[in-house]
Write an enzyme that holds these catalytic residues in place. Structure first.
Site, PDB file in Angstrom:
ATOM      1  CG  ASP A   1      -2.338   0.320   0.907  1.00  0.00           C
ATOM      2  OD1 ASP A   1      -2.674   0.342  -0.283  1.00  0.00           O
ATOM      3  OD2 ASP A   1      -3.109   0.562   1.841  1.00  0.00           O
TER       4      ASP A   1
ATOM      5  CG  ASP B   1      -8.912  -0.196   3.619  1.00  0.00           C
ATOM      6  OD1 ASP B   1      -7.737  -0.608   3.549  1.00  0.00           O
ATOM      7  OD2 ASP B   1      -9.329   0.781   2.975  1.00  0.00           O
TER       8      ASP B   1
END
Length: 539
Positions: A353, A431
């Site tokens: 990420d 997430d």
């Protein structure tokens, strides 16, 4: 355990769940027939807030005469009129050269504002600003259809200015997304624990339970995790270069995977009801009638979403229902064998990420991160070569395709920016799923060791705290955040501290309870069987 065909589509879709959702910065082009502003109209524009800031209201703004030069692209000095732009707002056609090349040429010849017009839809201006530090004028993009409406409504001689209404730091849509996220990881983790307990009981009674368990569940080993993250990197690069084709593949995979997930979630509830259990046989296969109707309903729901996916007024509800079911089914189905595998997965995906968000801008030609480019789609991002903008149809008749891997909730703060469409708060499936896998492992670990709910409850609370911090930073910075940057440390540290305080870190790290399961399934030696007996078993 090998990944079955039934789960292959869902695993492929997980490769895309970590995309940070990046909203284009909306603004308003205020158009007036003259300085008295007796006849005015507003239009939606997109601008790059990292280049310039716009006033939040019309108080004390300066109106500029709009000069329509849509017949040129303003890429060479010969495109500039003999008298220059005389301090006005210049409207030119997008394309041929980069945005900031146009802006520099316009600024050097007296323009105070640059508007980009495209017949193929509204776009976000992007370019490598480090090469154009001298450009100070605001640059915004406007729809060709709005330009035509402006001329029809107000005429050719108008005055314009730009502003961007302030957006409240907090919106109740964030609370809705928070509740959805925490509910999903909590329910997914609990469901995984229930499945673990169900799998343990029939394992000693016969092969039927074992066959069902092997078919329904996928276990990630540490080696599989590393390979999985490598495939994630390859997939995001493919999307970066071939987005306009692969986005439809992802939409198709999402429809299939989410319909199957919704069926699994609802079937778990329906099978508890002692009604409608009559069966029908077709092609030597027997199924309950109620499950056949349920499958048809789930498929129909996914098809309706696919057809109306760009209808912002209500399609987001279907996407959220399918998305929640997908996340729940994935958390329950994809099993981490031990805490070591969880740490490897979460840390590698966190690095993934951070790299694709913060490091890749130093590599790409237009200075944008690959994650931003993929998340926004080609119609809102820069061309990968020569810094030109990519244009795809985005007029009212067609909508820009986006990756359907987010929970979407419309913002309740309705402002002038609703001219640009219904604003949404977003949260990526990754997430939810990635920390959810750790929470699910904590619950299954407790089931195997007949422990309390301390791991499961503490890790869920840590996830909630990390999500709150994500939203706080998002509100303060007004920029999309990689949520894993906050969720991973909170969940990993919390579960580690609990295991250390309970003096179970060694067993928690190696997944000793899962070794029991593996030895029972594949007894290779007396030594292995002896080791397995060291761990407590559920009666």
């Amino acid at each position: 355990m090998a990944i079955t065909r039934r789960r292959l589509g869902a695993v492929v879709l997980l490769l895309l769940l970590l995309q940070n959702q990046v909203l284009a910065q909306e603004g308003i082009l205020h158009v007036s027939r003259d300085k008295t502003q007796e006849s005015t109209k507003d239009y939606c524009v997109l601008y790059n807030p990292s280049w310039t800031s716009l006033p939040e209201s019309l108080d004390n703004v300066t109106l500029y005469n709009l000069e329509n030069f849509t017949s040129i692209t303003l890429c060479k000095p010969t495109d500039v009129p003999a008298l220059g732009f005389q301090g006005g707002a210049v409207m030119v056609t997008n394309g041929t050269c980069s945005v900031l090349e146009k802006a520099r040429l316009a600024q050097r010849n007296g323009a105070n504002m640059l508007l980009l017009v495209s017949k193929y839809g509204i776009i976000t201006p992007t370019d490598n600003k480090t090469l154009f530090q001298d450009v100070k004028i605001p640059v915004a993009a406007i729809r060709f259809g709005d330009v035509m409406d402006m001329q029809k409504t107000l005429g050719d001689s108008v005055m314009v200015t730009l502003y961007s209404p302030a957006v409240k730091m907090f919106d109740y849509s964030m609370l809705v997304i928070f509740l959805i996220a925490v509910f999903t990881v909590a329910l997914g983790g609990y469901w995984s624990g229930v499945g673990e307990l169900d799998d343990m009981r029939p394992a000693a009674n016969g092969a039927e339970g074992e066959a069902r368990k092997k078919d329904d569940n996928v276990t990630f080993t540490p080696l599989t995790v590393v390979a999985f993250v490598a495939v994630c990197c390859a997939m995001i690069l493919l999307l970066y270069f071939f987005y306009k084709w692969l986005v439809y593949v992802i939409i198709a995979v999402f429809c299939l995977a989410s319909a199957m997930s919704l069926f699994n979630c609802l079937a778990a509830l329906i099978t508890k009801i002692p009604y409608g259990q009559c069966r029908v046989t077709c092609f030597k296969k027997t199924a309950e009638v109620r499950l056949i109707f349920l499958a048809a309903a789930c498929i129909a729901l996914a098809v309706v979403w696919a057809v109306f996916r760009n209808e912002d007024r209500w399609a987001w509800i279907l996407q959220d229902i399918l998305g929640i079911a997908f996340c729940l089914n994935f958390i329950k189905t994809l099993r981490m064998p031990n805490f070591k595998a969880c740490v490897i997965l979460l840390v590698l995906l966190l690095l993934y990420d951070v790299f694709f968000v913060f490091i890749t801008p130093f590599i790409t030609k237009n200075g944008e991160s690959i994650m931003v480019e993929v998340a926004a789609g080609p119609s809102a991002s820069g061309e990968k070569s020569d810094g030109n903008l990519v244009e795809v149809p985005a007029e009212p008749s067609t909508s820009r395709e986006k990756l359907p891997v987010v929970i979407r909730v419309p913002r309740l703060d309705f402002s002038a920016l609703t001219l640009c469409g219904m604003p949404f708060s977003l949260l990526g499936f990754g997430d939810i799923i990635v920390p959810g896998l750790l929470i699910a492992y904590c619950r299954r670990f407790e089931v195997r060791l007949t422990s309390s709910h301390i791991y499961y409850v503490s890790c869920t609370i840590a996830y909630a705290i990390g999500m709150v911090l994500t939203f706080v930073v998002l509100a303060l910075t007004r920029k999309g955040q990689p949520a894993l940057l906050y969720l991973v440390p909170f969940t990993l540290l919390t579960s580690s501290v609990i295991a250390w305080r309970r003096r179970e870190m060694k067993t928690f790290w190696t997944g000793g309870s899962y070794e029991v399961m593996q030895h029972q399934e594949n007894p290779e030696s007396e030594e292995n069987a002896g080791d397995a007996n060291e761990y407590p078993k559920v009666p």
